[in-house]
Write a protein that holds these residues in place. Sequence first.
Motif, PDB file in Angstrom:
ATOM      1  N   THR A 447      -4.461   8.442   7.556  1.00 22.75           N
ATOM      2  CA  THR A 447      -3.333   8.735   6.665  1.00 22.75           C
ATOM      3  C   THR A 447      -2.480   7.489   6.452  1.00 22.75           C
ATOM      4  N   TRP A 448      -2.209   6.784   7.543  1.00 21.14           N
ATOM      5  CA  TRP A 448      -1.422   5.534   7.446  1.00 21.14           C
ATOM      6  C   TRP A 448      -2.144   4.505   6.584  1.00 21.14           C
ATOM      7  N   GLY A 449      -3.453   4.323   6.805  1.00 29.78           N
ATOM      8  CA  GLY A 449      -4.216   3.341   6.046  1.00 29.78           C
ATOM      9  C   GLY A 449      -4.236   3.644   4.565  1.00 29.78           C
ATOM     10  N   ARG A 450      -4.381   4.922   4.208  1.00 29.71           N
ATOM     11  CA  ARG A 450      -4.364   5.307   2.800  1.00 29.71           C
ATOM     12  C   ARG A 450      -3.006   5.041   2.168  1.00 29.71           C
ATOM     13  N   TRP A 451      -1.964   5.304   2.926  1.00 31.00           N
ATOM     14  CA  TRP A 451      -0.623   5.037   2.399  1.00 31.00           C
ATOM     15  C   TRP A 451      -0.430   3.546   2.151  1.00 31.00           C
ATOM     16  N   VAL A 452      -0.862   2.699   3.085  1.00 33.15           N
ATOM     17  CA  VAL A 452      -0.754   1.251   2.916  1.00 33.15           C
ATOM     18  C   VAL A 452      -1.502   0.813   1.665  1.00 33.15           C
ATOM     19  N   ASP A 453      -2.727   1.284   1.483  1.00 32.91           N
ATOM     20  CA  ASP A 453      -3.523   0.905   0.313  1.00 32.91           C
ATOM     21  C   ASP A 453      -2.857   1.338  -0.990  1.00 32.91           C
ATOM     22  N   ALA A 454      -2.159   2.462  -0.957  1.00 34.52           N
ATOM     23  CA  ALA A 454      -1.583   3.020  -2.187  1.00 34.52           C
ATOM     24  C   ALA A 454      -0.183   2.495  -2.500  1.00 34.52           C
ATOM     25  N   HIS A 455       0.572   2.100  -1.493  1.00 31.88           N
ATOM     26  CA  HIS A 455       1.994   1.813  -1.721  1.00 31.88           C
ATOM     27  C   HIS A 455       2.432   0.379  -1.422  1.00 31.88           C
ATOM     28  N   ILE A 456       1.602  -0.398  -0.768  1.00 24.42           N
ATOM     29  CA  ILE A 456       2.016  -1.762  -0.433  1.00 24.42           C
ATOM     30  C   ILE A 456       1.286  -2.756  -1.329  1.00 24.42           C
ATOM     31  N   ASN A 457       2.058  -3.609  -1.952  1.00 29.47           N
ATOM     32  CA  ASN A 457       1.515  -4.654  -2.825  1.00 29.47           C
ATOM     33  C   ASN A 457       1.081  -5.826  -1.945  1.00 29.47           C
ATOM     34  N   SER A 458      -0.209  -5.930  -1.720  1.00 29.79           N
ATOM     35  CA  SER A 458      -0.719  -6.943  -0.792  1.00 29.79           C
ATOM     36  C   SER A 458      -0.562  -8.361  -1.325  1.00 29.79           C
ATOM     37  N   SER A 459      -0.250  -8.529  -2.617  1.00 29.37           N
ATOM     38  CA  SER A 459      -0.051  -9.872  -3.167  1.00 29.37           C
ATOM     39  C   SER A 459       1.320 -10.437  -2.780  1.00 29.37           C
ATOM     40  N   ARG A 460       2.211  -9.574  -2.332  1.00 28.48           N
ATOM     41  CA  ARG A 460       3.546 -10.047  -1.935  1.00 28.48           C
ATOM     42  C   ARG A 460       3.927  -9.653  -0.509  1.00 28.48           C
ATOM     43  N   THR A 461       3.206  -8.724   0.094  1.00 27.65           N
ATOM     44  CA  THR A 461       3.559  -8.249   1.438  1.00 27.65           C
ATOM     45  C   THR A 461       2.417  -8.495   2.414  1.00 27.65           C
ATOM     46  N   LEU A 462       2.746  -9.143   3.545  1.00 27.97           N
ATOM     47  CA  LEU A 462       1.781  -9.339   4.625  1.00 27.97           C
ATOM     48  C   LEU A 462       1.882  -8.165   5.591  1.00 27.97           C
ATOM     49  N   VAL A 463       0.751  -7.595   5.965  1.00 26.57           N
ATOM     50  CA  VAL A 463       0.734  -6.434   6.850  1.00 26.57           C
ATOM     51  C   VAL A 463       0.039  -6.809   8.157  1.00 26.57           C
ATOM     52  N   PHE A 464       0.701  -6.491   9.277  1.00 33.45           N
ATOM     53  CA  PHE A 464       0.145  -6.704  10.614  1.00 33.45           C
ATOM     54  C   PHE A 464       0.121  -5.372  11.357  1.00 33.45           C
ATOM     55  N   PHE A 465      -0.841  -5.253  12.253  1.00 37.62           N
ATOM     56  CA  PHE A 465      -0.839  -4.133  13.184  1.00 37.62           C
ATOM     57  C   PHE A 465      -0.943  -4.716  14.580  1.00 37.62           C
ATOM     58  N   ARG A 466       0.088  -4.451  15.409  1.00 39.89           N
ATOM     59  CA  ARG A 466       0.058  -4.943  16.783  1.00 39.89           C
ATOM     60  C   ARG A 466      -0.625  -3.916  17.670  1.00 39.89           C
ATOM     61  N   GLY A 467      -1.570  -4.379  18.456  1.00 40.47           N
ATOM     62  CA  GLY A 467      -2.386  -3.482  19.271  1.00 40.47           C
ATOM     63  C   GLY A 467      -1.659  -2.885  20.454  1.00 40.47           C
TER      64      GLY A 467
END
Length: 591
Positions: A447-467
Amino acid sequence: MADGKNQAAPINGGTLLSDLKSLFSLFRTKGTVNFAYGFMSAFILFTVFLAFNASPNPTASPWFSSIFTSSSTSITGSTTNISSSTAPPVPSNTSSSLRSQISNIFSHPLPNSTSTQSATNVTRSENTTLQEPNLRKEPTNAKKHTQTSNLHDKVEAFNPNQTTEAPKALVAAANKTENSASKIVPESGKNVTAKGDKRIAEKGSNLTSSLVKKRGNETSNSDVKQGIEELVKGLVNCDVFDGNWVRDDSYPLYKPGSCALIDEQFNCFLNGRPDKGYQHLKWKPKDCTLPRLNGGHLLELLRGKRLAFVGDSLNRNMWESLVCILRNSVKDQSKVYEASGRHHFRSEASYSFVFKDYNCTIEFFVSPFLVQEWEVREKNGSKKETLRLDMIERSSANYKNADIIIFNTGHWWTHDKTSKGKDYYQEGSHVYGELDVQEAFRKALTTWGRWVDAHINSSRTLVFFRGYSASHFSGGQWNSGGQCDHETEPIRNKTYLSEYPPKMRVLDKVLKGMKTRVSYLNITRLTDYRKDGHPSIYRKQHYTEEERKSPLTFQDCSHWCLPGVPDAWNELLYAELLIKQYQNRRQPKIP
C-alpha cells in the motif's frame, strides 16, 4: 762687511724668498689647475662606475662589499646571502640613470638579520633588481596573516639546499591524520634537509586532499567540496553498509550535553551514564571511507528545501540526531527553532525545525506503521482498534511534496497486538480474524509503495527507506525484564549477530516492484553490532516509585543514546546525497 760675505748667494741673482715665490707661481697657472681638477673628477667618476656596475663576479672587488654594509642577512629560499643595509644618500648632482639604478636596488626592505656570516654574494634577477623575499620574519606582536593549510607550500618556502634538521612542528603536523589539517608555523632559524623535504612534501600532499581544509579557524567551503568529491568517487561502487565500527576520538559529531533538543529518553549523558566509549565509534565500510558529516556543507545542499522523516520513534531518534548536528554547525543558533515553539517531541503528530538562514526545514511525522490506524464499531456499540492495511496514513498529504523523505517502520510490528494478528488487521470493511504478521507487513508496504508511485514526483523528491534497527534485550523482551545496562562494548564477532530480519526481506521485494526509485539505508547489520549503544536504565533522570522498586523492568534496549549510533545513520544519508549529486552532474545533458 765680513758678515755679508758669509751669506749664501741668491739664485738667478735674486733673493731666496723671491726665488721660491717664483717657483710656486708655476702651479697657479690656469692650465695646471684645470689639469688637476680634471684628474680628480675622473678618479671619482671611475670609482662610482665600479661601485654600481659590478662585474658578474662580485668577489673581483672585495673591498666594495663593506662600503654600505651594516649587518648581514640570509634570505630564505635563495642559495646566496645579501647584506642588509639602508640606501646611501644619493648626491643631488648624480645623473638620472644612476639615481634610478640606486633607487631600484634599495626599493625593497630586507628582513632582519638571522645569520652571523659576512655577506659577500648577491643574487640578482635578469634585470639586476632584487626581488622581495617571499618569507619574512614578523614581529611577535604583529597581527598574524591567515595561514594556509597546504603543507606542500610551506615546505617549499624552506631552502632545499640547507642541511640542518626539519622543524619538529612540520614533521608532527605531517604525521597527523587526513581529518586533522593543521596550520604550520616554521620555527625561526631551522631549515629542512632534502630528505626531510621529500618525506614531508609527500605527507603534505595527503593533507591537502583531506576532507576539510582550514584557513585559520574557519572552513573553506570550496576546499570542502573539492575534498568531498574525491571521496565520493570512491563511494559510488562501494557497499557502505558492509563494514565495522572503529575507534575514533574525533567523534562524536557534537559535544555531549550541548544539544538541548535531545529528548530525555535519548539523552544518556545527562541521565548519568558513566561510560563514554559508545560515543567514540565510527562506522567504517570495508572498501571505502565515509566522509565525516559536515553540517555546514549539508545545510548548503538543503538550502531552500524540506527534509522529512516519516515513521516511528526510531526515526525520531535519527531526526533529533540530524537536527543537533546541523544546529551545532550554525553560528547563530537562535535562528534554529521548532516552527510551533515546542521543546518536547513525543506528544504531537508532527514537528518542524526551521533553519532560517538556509530557508530549510527538518521535519518529523509520527507514523509507526506507515498505514492508517483505525477503529471499527462492534455490534454492542463499543469501538475496536484496527490497522487499515489498504490505506496510507492521514498526514501523507503534508509531506508528499517534500524534497527528501526518509521512511521507516518495523518495531511496532513486534508488539503483542500486531505480532499475534488476531481481530486487528483490516482491508476495506473486512477485519481479519487472524492474519500472519509477515503477510500483514507485506500488504502494508505494498500500500505504501503504491502511494509513493502515485503521489510522489520522483523528478523533484528523493525517497529513502531506513531499514530495521536491531534491539538487544537480554533475559526477556522490552516488557518482560529484558536488560542491556551492563553492555559497554560492541559485538566484535560476526557469529554473534542475528539473522537478517524476515520483514526486511519483504521490504526488499516491495522495493524491487516499485516504479519510483527508493534508496534503501540498510542499517540492520551495523546496528546489530552495537549492543552497547542503548539508553538501558539511563533513559531518564527521575524514576517513579514503581520504577525504583524494579528499574530493570523498564530498560530501553531498542532506542539509541545521543550522541551515538543514529549519528552514523545520518552520515550514511549524507554520503547517499553526495553520491546522487555527483551522479547527476555526470549525466549527459539532453539537448
